[in-house]
Design an enzyme around this catalytic site. Structure first.
Site: not given
Ligand code: EPU
Length: 338
Positions: A333, A237, A165
């Protein structure tokens, strides 16, 4: 000279859907038009904001200056070999239209980045990423105009200092350039990247694994978790996933049954900010006209008549709350327009 609109409504130009107005607004279809507008801005001593797809931005209120939207819209094939096709793409092309275009042509590289909102010109700034892929993996170079001197520039991939990012455009060059074109190298023999999260599991619902079905699976996952900005204002995000020490994770593992994390190296990991926010009790909470999304706590939403100031206030409260409970500093972000 380009048309410069006055008192221009930005409600449909920011995905939070904030009902605000720019004192002046213009679109630049070519680098030449962009330079004309930059000159006008300098001559009139106007404040300037460069607005892409409006999907990663908060305007705290009306903008008392000139908003320029780069709208270069060409996609040109600039090189082709047996293995790769290289395209130079205008900053104003909608990101997902580019992904759809490449997938339709059977070219791999961008399929995991399906359905990310925003325009092509913004993708190098925060090096958009999802499902194990980042824009930097396909970017060859970034072209644009330097705001002060109005000279054109071109940076090769390694000169953009891409990170999670992050890029030179969020650091040394922050506020100093306007991106007009991005060149991507796409593969004719794609390697599918499906290890991330539940992508592999989602793909079992499809008859085959290909860049087309990876795109379909990513779209299905995103649609199930992330709010559609057309229905509920949001900027994806809202926070970065913080990078913390392995020791902190060990401590957390004593307090929680399952701590999700992405390993980085032997000392550090990335913690999902969404998990920290959920554990702090914010998931699905509403404060006035804004709130935290019920299915993904990383996303802040506008319930209708919310303002940028309300979202920023909520973000600060969440940052304090996570700091208190986890001693972790969350970083926004989304860009706040000053
Ligand atoms: N989780 C929770 N609660 C929540 C959300 C997430 O417990 O409300 C935990 C879960 O364990 C889940 C883990 O977090 O398994 C990861 O969640 P997710 O796969 O949704 O990914 P993220 O790390 O929350 C990142 C990116 C997203 C991207 C996803 C998939 C960042 C800041 N965000 O989210 O990017 O779509 O991975 O690769 O790195 C964006 O930039 O707008 C965006 C959506």
């Amino acid at each position: 000279m380009n048309t410069i609109n006055t008192n221009y409504p930005l409600k449909s130009k920011n995905t939070f859907g904030f009902d605000i107005v720019a004192a002046h607004y213009a679109e630049a279809k070519t680098p030449g038009e962009l330079i004309e507008l930059l000159k006008h801005c300098a001559n009139e001593n106007l404040k300037l904001y460069i607005l892409g797809g409006g999907s990663n931005v908060i305007f705290p209120g009306n903008f008392d200056g000139l908003v320029i939207h780069p709208s270069m819209d060409e996609i040109s094939l600039v090189d082709e070999t047996d293995e790769f096709a290289t395209y130079r793409v205008g900053a104003g092309i909608c990101w997902d239209s580019l992904v759809a275009f490449t997938v339709d042509k059977g070219l791999g590289g961008l399929e995991n980045l399906s359905l990310i909102p925003g325009d092509v010109g913004a993708c190098p700034i925060q090096n958009i990423g999802a499902y194990g892929v980042e824009a930097k993996d396909c970017i060859v170079s970034v072209e644009g105009v330097l705001r002060e001197s109005m000279f054109p520039f071109e940076l090769k991939n390694h000169e953009c200092h891409f990170g999670y990012r992050n890029s030179i455009f969020k650091n040394e060059l922050k506020g100093k350039v306007v991106i007009t074109h991005v060149t991507f190298r796409l593969s004719k023999q794609p390697t599918l990247i499906t290890h991330y999260g539940n992508l592999e599991e989602e793909l079992t619902k499809y008859p085959e694994k290909s860049i087309k079905t990876v795109r379909q699976a990513v779209i299905a996952i995103r649609e199930s978790k992330l709010p559609d900005p057309k229905e509920q204002g949001n900027a994806g995000s809202f926070f970065k996933n913080p990078i913390v020490s392995v020791d902190l994770v060990k401590e957390l593992e004593e307090r929680f049954d399952r701590v999700p994390f992405y390993p980085i190296d032997s000392q550090t990991v990335k913690l999902p900010a969404g998990w920290l926010i959920e554990q702090s009790g914010w998931k699905g909470k509403r404060v006035g006209n804004v709130g935290v999304h019920a299915k993904q706590a990383l996303v802040l939403v506008n319930h209708g008549d919310g303002t940028g100031t309300e979202v920023i206030q909520l973000a600060k409260t969440i940052i304090d709350s996570v700091k208190q409970q986890f001693s972790v500093d969350l970083e926004m972000e989304v860009n706040v327009v000053e």
